[in-house]
Design a protein around this motif. Structure first.
Motif, PDB file in Angstrom:
ATOM      1  N   ASN A  30       0.752  -1.202   0.281  1.00  0.00           N
ATOM      2  CA  ASN A  30       0.142   0.029  -0.153  1.00  0.00           C
ATOM      3  C   ASN A  30       1.452   1.265   0.000  1.00  0.00           C
ATOM      4  N   CYS A  31       0.227   2.422  -0.419  1.00  0.00           N
ATOM      5  CA  CYS A  31       0.888   3.793  -0.388  1.00  0.00           C
ATOM      6  C   CYS A  31       0.036   3.540   1.162  1.00  0.00           C
ATOM      7  N   MET A  32       1.215   5.117   1.425  1.00  0.00           N
ATOM      8  CA  MET A  32       1.282   5.310   3.054  1.00  0.00           C
ATOM      9  C   MET A  32       1.155   6.632   3.254  1.00  0.00           C
ATOM     10  N   ALA A  33       0.339   7.207   3.335  1.00  0.00           N
ATOM     11  CA  ALA A  33      -0.489   8.774   3.951  1.00  0.00           C
ATOM     12  C   ALA A  33      -0.536   9.310   4.723  1.00  0.00           C
ATOM     13  N   TRP A  34      -0.407  10.419   4.929  1.00  0.00           N
ATOM     14  CA  TRP A  34      -1.225  11.312   6.154  1.00  0.00           C
ATOM     15  C   TRP A  34      -1.680  12.343   5.513  1.00  0.00           C
ATOM     16  N   PHE A  35      -3.026  12.306   6.809  1.00  0.00           N
ATOM     17  CA  PHE A  35      -4.038  13.481   6.040  1.00  0.00           C
ATOM     18  C   PHE A  35      -4.590  14.475   7.684  1.00  0.00           C
ATOM     19  N   VAL A  46      -1.756  15.267   3.417  1.00  0.00           N
ATOM     20  CA  VAL A  46      -0.956  16.716   4.030  1.00  0.00           C
ATOM     21  C   VAL A  46       0.341  15.733   3.183  1.00  0.00           C
ATOM     22  N   ALA A  47       0.270  14.280   3.190  1.00  0.00           N
ATOM     23  CA  ALA A  47       1.643  13.465   2.460  1.00  0.00           C
ATOM     24  C   ALA A  47       1.223  12.395   1.859  1.00  0.00           C
ATOM     25  N   ALA A  48       1.927  12.468   1.475  1.00  0.00           N
ATOM     26  CA  ALA A  48       1.665  10.073   0.540  1.00  0.00           C
ATOM     27  C   ALA A  48       2.957   9.968   0.407  1.00  0.00           C
ATOM     28  N   ARG A  64       8.727  22.172   4.689  1.00  0.00           N
ATOM     29  CA  ARG A  64       8.684  21.533   5.874  1.00  0.00           C
ATOM     30  C   ARG A  64       8.669  19.797   6.207  1.00  0.00           C
ATOM     31  N   PHE A  65       7.479  19.686   5.370  1.00  0.00           N
ATOM     32  CA  PHE A  65       8.101  18.178   5.682  1.00  0.00           C
ATOM     33  C   PHE A  65       7.817  16.777   4.709  1.00  0.00           C
ATOM     34  N   THR A  66       8.452  16.102   5.526  1.00  0.00           N
ATOM     35  CA  THR A  66       9.013  14.686   4.448  1.00  0.00           C
ATOM     36  C   THR A  66       8.535  13.426   4.925  1.00  0.00           C
ATOM     37  N   ALA A  67       7.848  12.829   4.028  1.00  0.00           N
ATOM     38  CA  ALA A  67       6.995  11.166   4.181  1.00  0.00           C
ATOM     39  C   ALA A  67       8.039  10.529   3.510  1.00  0.00           C
ATOM     40  N   SER A  68       7.878   9.625   4.392  1.00  0.00           N
ATOM     41  CA  SER A  68       9.610   8.429   4.384  1.00  0.00           C
ATOM     42  C   SER A  68       8.473   6.824   4.722  1.00  0.00           C
ATOM     43  N   ARG A  69       9.216   6.125   4.025  1.00  0.00           N
ATOM     44  CA  ARG A  69       9.326   4.424   4.228  1.00  0.00           C
ATOM     45  C   ARG A  69      10.094   3.586   4.907  1.00  0.00           C
ATOM     46  N   ASP A  70      10.214   2.879   5.723  1.00  0.00           N
ATOM     47  CA  ASP A  70      11.606   2.408   6.879  1.00  0.00           C
ATOM     48  C   ASP A  70      10.791   0.336   6.674  1.00  0.00           C
ATOM     49  N   ASN A  71      11.829   0.127   5.247  1.00  0.00           N
ATOM     50  CA  ASN A  71      11.012  -1.375   5.127  1.00  0.00           C
ATOM     51  C   ASN A  71      11.484  -2.282   5.844  1.00  0.00           C
ATOM     52  N   ALA A  95      -3.466   4.370   4.741  1.00  0.00           N
ATOM     53  CA  ALA A  95      -2.799   3.212   3.572  1.00  0.00           C
ATOM     54  C   ALA A  95      -3.871   3.092   3.031  1.00  0.00           C
ATOM     55  N   ASP A  96      -3.468   2.817   1.339  1.00  0.00           N
ATOM     56  CA  ASP A  96      -4.584   2.449  -0.133  1.00  0.00           C
ATOM     57  C   ASP A  96      -3.332   1.465  -0.551  1.00  0.00           C
ATOM     58  N   PRO A  97      -4.145   0.907  -1.380  1.00  0.00           N
ATOM     59  CA  PRO A  97      -3.253  -0.041  -3.470  1.00  0.00           C
ATOM     60  C   PRO A  97      -2.550   1.647  -3.201  1.00  0.00           C
ATOM     61  N   VAL A  98      -3.199   2.270  -4.260  1.00  0.00           N
ATOM     62  CA  VAL A  98      -2.238   3.281  -5.039  1.00  0.00           C
ATOM     63  C   VAL A  98      -2.258   5.013  -4.580  1.00  0.00           C
ATOM     64  N   CYS A  99      -1.897   5.735  -4.578  1.00  0.00           N
ATOM     65  CA  CYS A  99      -1.641   6.665  -4.104  1.00  0.00           C
ATOM     66  C   CYS A  99      -2.536   7.784  -4.534  1.00  0.00           C
ATOM     67  N   ASP A 100      -2.247   7.680  -5.779  1.00  0.00           N
ATOM     68  CA  ASP A 100      -3.337   8.390  -6.631  1.00  0.00           C
ATOM     69  C   ASP A 100      -4.000   7.947  -7.535  1.00  0.00           C
ATOM     70  N   SER A 101      -5.452   7.359  -7.532  1.00  0.00           N
ATOM     71  CA  SER A 101      -6.217   6.534  -8.423  1.00  0.00           C
ATOM     72  C   SER A 101      -6.142   7.232  -9.931  1.00  0.00           C
ATOM     73  N   GLY A 102      -5.839   8.043 -10.145  1.00  0.00           N
ATOM     74  CA  GLY A 102      -6.081   9.151 -11.713  1.00  0.00           C
ATOM     75  C   GLY A 102      -7.111  10.413 -11.215  1.00  0.00           C
ATOM     76  N   ALA A 103      -7.485  10.659  -9.443  1.00  0.00           N
ATOM     77  CA  ALA A 103      -8.524  11.886  -9.816  1.00  0.00           C
ATOM     78  C   ALA A 103      -7.868  12.557  -8.893  1.00  0.00           C
TER      79      ALA A 103
END
Length: 122
Positions: A30-35, A46-48, A64-71, A95-103
């Motif tokens: 999944n895409c990991m994101a914040w709102f 906020v970020a993804a 100012r903000f940074t999104a990251s992942r620690d696998n 979390a969702d399978p894709v960050c941007d569904s196209g919309a």
């Protein structure tokens, strides 16, 4: 299940790092994101960050903000620097399978959402 941590109270200009650990199954697919949502206001993405590491940011937090992942830890992070009082809100991991569904990307509509962690900037 997503459980955010790292919120708190800081003075303007300060920093916080939010963490969002996830199960391996959820994290790796999944895409990991914040709102965030402030009282009386609409939810704001906020970020993804995608599985491949592509990042998305709201204009209000770019630079100012940074999104990251620690696998290795199956954990997503949101590093927040130069915090402003208007950043006071409940912050949610999603979390969702894709960050941007196209919309466009809209973390508040993702399938998995945590319980939130409060950030207060004074």
């Amino acid at each position: 299940q997503l459980v955010e941590s790292g919120g708190g109270s800081v003075q303007a200009g300060g920093s916080l790092r939010l963490s969002c650990p996830a199960s391996g199954y959820t994290y790796n697919r999944n895409c990991m994101a914040w709102f965030r949502q402030a009282p009386g206001k609409e939810r704001e993405g906020v970020a993804a960050i995608s599985v491949g590491g592509r990042t998305y940011y709201a204009d209000s937090v770019k630079g100012r903000f940074t999104a990251s992942r620690d696998n290795a830890k199956n954990t997503a992070y949101l590093q927040m620097n130069s915090l402003k009082p208007e950043g006071t809100a409940m912050y949610y991991c999603a979390a969702d399978p894709v960050c941007d569904s196209g919309a466009g990307w809209s973390p508040s509509e993702y399938g998995y959402v945590g319980q939130g962690t409060q950030v207060t900037v004074s």
